[in-house]
Enzyme design. Sequence first.
Site, PDB file in Angstrom:
ATOM      1  N   SER A 264       0.828  -1.203   0.000  1.00  0.00           N
ATOM      2  CA  SER A 264       0.000   0.000   0.000  1.00  0.00           C
ATOM      3  C   SER A 264       0.858   1.247   0.000  1.00  0.00           C
ATOM      4  O   SER A 264       2.070   1.196   0.226  1.00  0.00           O
ATOM      5  CB  SER A 264      -0.887   0.019   1.245  1.00  0.00           C
ATOM      6  OG  SER A 264      -0.087   0.314   2.372  1.00  0.00           O
ATOM      7  N   LYS A 265       0.207   2.367  -0.229  1.00  0.00           N
ATOM      8  CA  LYS A 265       0.898   3.643  -0.244  1.00  0.00           C
ATOM      9  C   LYS A 265       1.574   3.894   1.106  1.00  0.00           C
ATOM     10  O   LYS A 265       2.664   4.434   1.182  1.00  0.00           O
ATOM     11  CB  LYS A 265      -0.107   4.741  -0.542  1.00  0.00           C
ATOM     12  CG  LYS A 265       0.505   6.108  -0.583  1.00  0.00           C
ATOM     13  CD  LYS A 265      -0.475   7.115  -1.093  1.00  0.00           C
ATOM     14  CE  LYS A 265      -0.525   8.359  -0.244  1.00  0.00           C
ATOM     15  NZ  LYS A 265       0.722   8.770   0.379  1.00  0.00           N
ATOM     16  N   ARG A 266       0.892   3.447   2.156  1.00  0.00           N
ATOM     17  CA  ARG A 266       1.468   3.654   3.493  1.00  0.00           C
ATOM     18  C   ARG A 266       2.800   2.912   3.670  1.00  0.00           C
ATOM     19  O   ARG A 266       3.708   3.401   4.338  1.00  0.00           O
ATOM     20  CB  ARG A 266       0.463   3.242   4.570  1.00  0.00           C
ATOM     21  CG  ARG A 266       0.294   4.356   5.599  1.00  0.00           C
ATOM     22  CD  ARG A 266      -0.836   4.103   6.559  1.00  0.00           C
ATOM     23  NE  ARG A 266      -2.131   4.111   5.917  1.00  0.00           N
ATOM     24  CZ  ARG A 266      -3.106   3.251   6.187  1.00  0.00           C
ATOM     25  NH1 ARG A 266      -2.923   2.291   7.048  1.00  0.00           N
ATOM     26  NH2 ARG A 266      -4.274   3.353   5.591  1.00  0.00           N
ATOM     27  N   ASP A 269       5.408   5.073   2.102  1.00  0.00           N
ATOM     28  CA  ASP A 269       5.752   6.234   2.934  1.00  0.00           C
ATOM     29  C   ASP A 269       6.645   5.808   4.096  1.00  0.00           C
ATOM     30  O   ASP A 269       7.621   6.455   4.442  1.00  0.00           O
ATOM     31  CB  ASP A 269       4.483   6.885   3.508  1.00  0.00           C
ATOM     32  CG  ASP A 269       3.619   7.468   2.398  1.00  0.00           C
ATOM     33  OD1 ASP A 269       4.143   7.647   1.281  1.00  0.00           O
ATOM     34  OD2 ASP A 269       2.417   7.723   2.635  1.00  0.00           O
TER      35      ASP A 269
END
Length: 512
Positions: A264-266, A269
């Site tokens: 996921s994008k998380r 990050d």
Amino acid sequence: MTREVRVRFAPSPTGPLHIGGVRTALYNYLFAKKHQGTMILRLEDTDQNRFVPGAEQYIKESLAWVGIEIQEGPDQGGPHAPYRQSERKPMYRQYAEGLIEKGLAYYAFDTEEELEEMRKRLEASKMQPAYDSVSRMSMKNSLTLPADEVKARLERGDNYVIRIKLPRKEEVRFHDIIRGWVVVNTGQMDDKVLLKGDGMPTYHLANVVDDYLMGISHVIRGEEWLPSAPLHVMLYRYLGWEEVMPEFAHLPLLLKPEGNGKLSKRDGDRLGFPVFPLNWTDPKTGEMSSGYRESGYFPEAVVNILALLGWHPSDNQEMFSMEELIEAFSLEKVSKSGAKFDVNKAFWFNQQYLNKFDNSLVLDMIKSDWEANYGVLDSEEKKEYASKIVSLIKEKVQFAKQIVPSAHFFYNRPEEFDEQVVAKKWKENTSELLQKLGTYFVANHAISAADFENQFKLYCDETGIKSGEVLQPLRVSVSGEAMGPPIFEILAMLGNQEVVNRINACVDKLSK
Ligand code: GLU
């Protein structure tokens, strides 16, 4: 007769394309190219609530950036235009209505509240809260309402959807190139909506109708669509198209680096890597997500990284150009299990490409940044000097943009000197030894890296000092840093007089 290969990448323009989506597009492309087939881009934009401005452009730009060429699509046109489903809206209804005529679909008039009530009722009696072959008999649809009421409702313009009518218990079997035989019973499936209240087809209807009309031979898509495949198979059967049904290949998920759950994008990050090909700014929230392109990855590296996330070549080759991938790719070698994203491997690939590219090409990539820091490269001599620096630094970094800050000491005399080395290595006589070494280089006309190295050794022999005593101080005095490119290469680049000047400047500064 073997079938002409026609594949499609069919994203919904609901936001930035995830790199998992880029991988799906890539595998479609490799497969098409390998079999002299056609690569189609079809935009599945029938869900108007989820439409995001800019997403379509983003998808096209991402594909172009990694080098995926589209042969038929919204911009290219083609024999089955339009390639945007919203523009094909009038085509779908006839198929849904045709199924009603054959008794394979039905009108359903249930309101949101009635549907909600049904779900609650089924949940309370511990049953699947689904609109299916059992529950449909207690709902408001053309199977339960008298024919004249159905007619009246349609004429009155009551809101309705069209649902597929699945048999109560029937085996749906289909072959998936990656997963083998998949068997699902219709008892586990629900009567999915085919045509929505706004007259738009759902994903399922539009997807199957378009794959049929566009002559798609292979459906290559992410694993998240596997649960939809049995319904699609039923639709092909109901519509009388089973003979020309495409072959399916459901690609494994891209997993978090730890291996559990979808990337996921998380995760990106958290671990410092992008999950999108290009930077993306959410038009609603203004939130920015970073992309591979802007983070300094080469498209060639991204293609290489993605190709190996789920597909395994028959030998251990790791570096593949697009042409080599086309040659080597096969769906049979795509694995069933999810592919873990490996950040360090991604860095490694970028570094490999960085080192593969010509120094002057790499310099071109970072030219504006370089010139902003070190002056305009307006002569062959300056360019050559800069290219040589690139060649010395690129082995140590993963991204081209990291070369610029690492090059500063080639242009500027250091003002600071690595404190640890100074504290540890600077003995009482170090300054003196360095200064003598400097004059030695000048007196003996050291020019090339080999000259500097030879003379350094001679100097050590003649004076009886150990090379370890002066080598690091020498590096720090000319570059300020404890580590970097090979020291004698640095000396040759600076020239013997500048080496002396730097040694003196350093000694001066440290003595204060
Ligand atoms: N529109 C679907 C998506 O967003 C297409 C899935 C498929 O390829 O069938 O991925």
